[in-house]
Structure formats: structure tokens, C-alpha cells
Design a protein around this motif. Structure first.
Motif, short mmCIF file in Angstrom:
data_model
loop_
_atom_site.label_atom_id
_atom_site.label_comp_id
_atom_site.label_asym_id
_atom_site.label_seq_id
_atom_site.Cartn_x
_atom_site.Cartn_y
_atom_site.Cartn_z
N PRO A 15 0.82 -1.21 0.00
CA PRO A 15 0.00 0.00 0.00
C PRO A 15 0.86 1.26 0.00
N ARG A 17 1.67 4.75 1.56
CA ARG A 17 1.53 5.40 2.86
C ARG A 17 2.28 6.73 2.82
N ASP A 18 1.87 7.66 3.69
CA ASP A 18 2.61 8.90 3.83
C ASP A 18 3.88 8.62 4.62
N THR A 26 5.43 15.32 4.46
CA THR A 26 5.27 13.93 4.05
C THR A 26 5.18 13.83 2.53
N PRO A 28 4.21 10.51 -0.61
CA PRO A 28 3.78 9.11 -0.76
C PRO A 28 4.98 8.17 -0.79
N GLY A 31 4.30 1.23 1.63
CA GLY A 31 4.04 0.70 2.96
C GLY A 31 4.50 -0.74 3.11
N SER A 72 -0.80 1.82 -5.67
CA SER A 72 -0.20 0.79 -4.83
C SER A 72 0.49 -0.24 -5.71
#
Length: 117
Positions: A15, A17-18, A26, A28, A31, A72
Motif C-alpha cells: 500500500p 503510505r505517507d 510527508t 507518498p 508501505g 499501490s
């Protein structure tokens, strides 16, 4: 038990995530990977009007719960794929609740001596 609980395809979802960008904000980032059993089937193929060759194949990924969002990374069938657009969330009773996303091949293979990005 629903068909979405018995997917035949092992899919690894990374995924978005920040993450810290190093400047106090932040950006992208990728994850932690999540393994999901899903059903993957062809969605469509866009063909070039000039040559008649298939230029892109899209697949439809369906699972009880899909921890993915736009862009993603997905690993499936020895290749790396990207989620196209926003995954759809179908809600109803327990038997018909599932998530679905369209994936597009990225161009680099998993486990074939190429670096993962």
C-alpha cells in the motif's frame, strides 16, 4: 463462506503510505507488504490502432479485503503491477462484501534478478 474468501491467487500488496520527506512534511511512499488471497482475471486489452498489437493488458483483482489504493504496488504471477485508479468497495451482507481493483503491469519481474522498486 464466499468465493472472495477462497481466492486462488496469492497476491502481495504494497500500500501507499505517507512517509517523512526529510523536510518536515510527508510524501507518498511504499508501505509494509500485505499478502492477500484473491481472484485475478483479465479485464481488458487495449490495442494499438496503428499496428494491431496488444499494448496493455489490465487485470481485475477481487478479494474480501484489499489494502490498496491508487498507485499501490502489487506482486502477482512473477510480475509487478500498479493499481489503476481507486479500488471499488462493494458492501452488503457478509457474503457479498468485497473489494476490487484494476491492475496494470509495470514492466519489471519479481524474483528474476531485477531490482524491485
Amino acid at each position: 463462506m464466499s468465493l472472495t474468501d477462497r481466492g486462488r491467487d496469492r497476491v502481495v500488496v504494497h500500500p501507499i503510505r505517507d512517509v517523512n520527506d526529510g523536510y518536515g512534511g510527508t510524501q507518498p511512499g511504499v508501505g509494509d507488504p500485505v499478502t492477500v488471497w484473491a481472484s485475478v482475471r483479465p479485464a481488458t486489452a487495449e490495442e494499438s490502432t496503428d499496428t494491431g498489437f496488444t499494448t496493455e493488458t489490465l487485470y481485475r483483482l477481487s478479494a474480501r479485503s484489499l489494502p490498496a489504493g491508487p498507485w499501490s504496488r502489487v506482486e502477482w504471477d512473477g510480475a509487478v503491477w500498479t493499481v489503476v485508479g481507486e479500488p471499488q468497495h462493494f458492501r452488503g451482507n457478509r457474503r457479498v462484501t468485497y473489494d476490487a481493483a484494476t491492475i496494470r503491469k509495470r514492466g519489471n519481474a519479481v524474483g528474476h534478478g531485477q531490482a524491485e522498486h
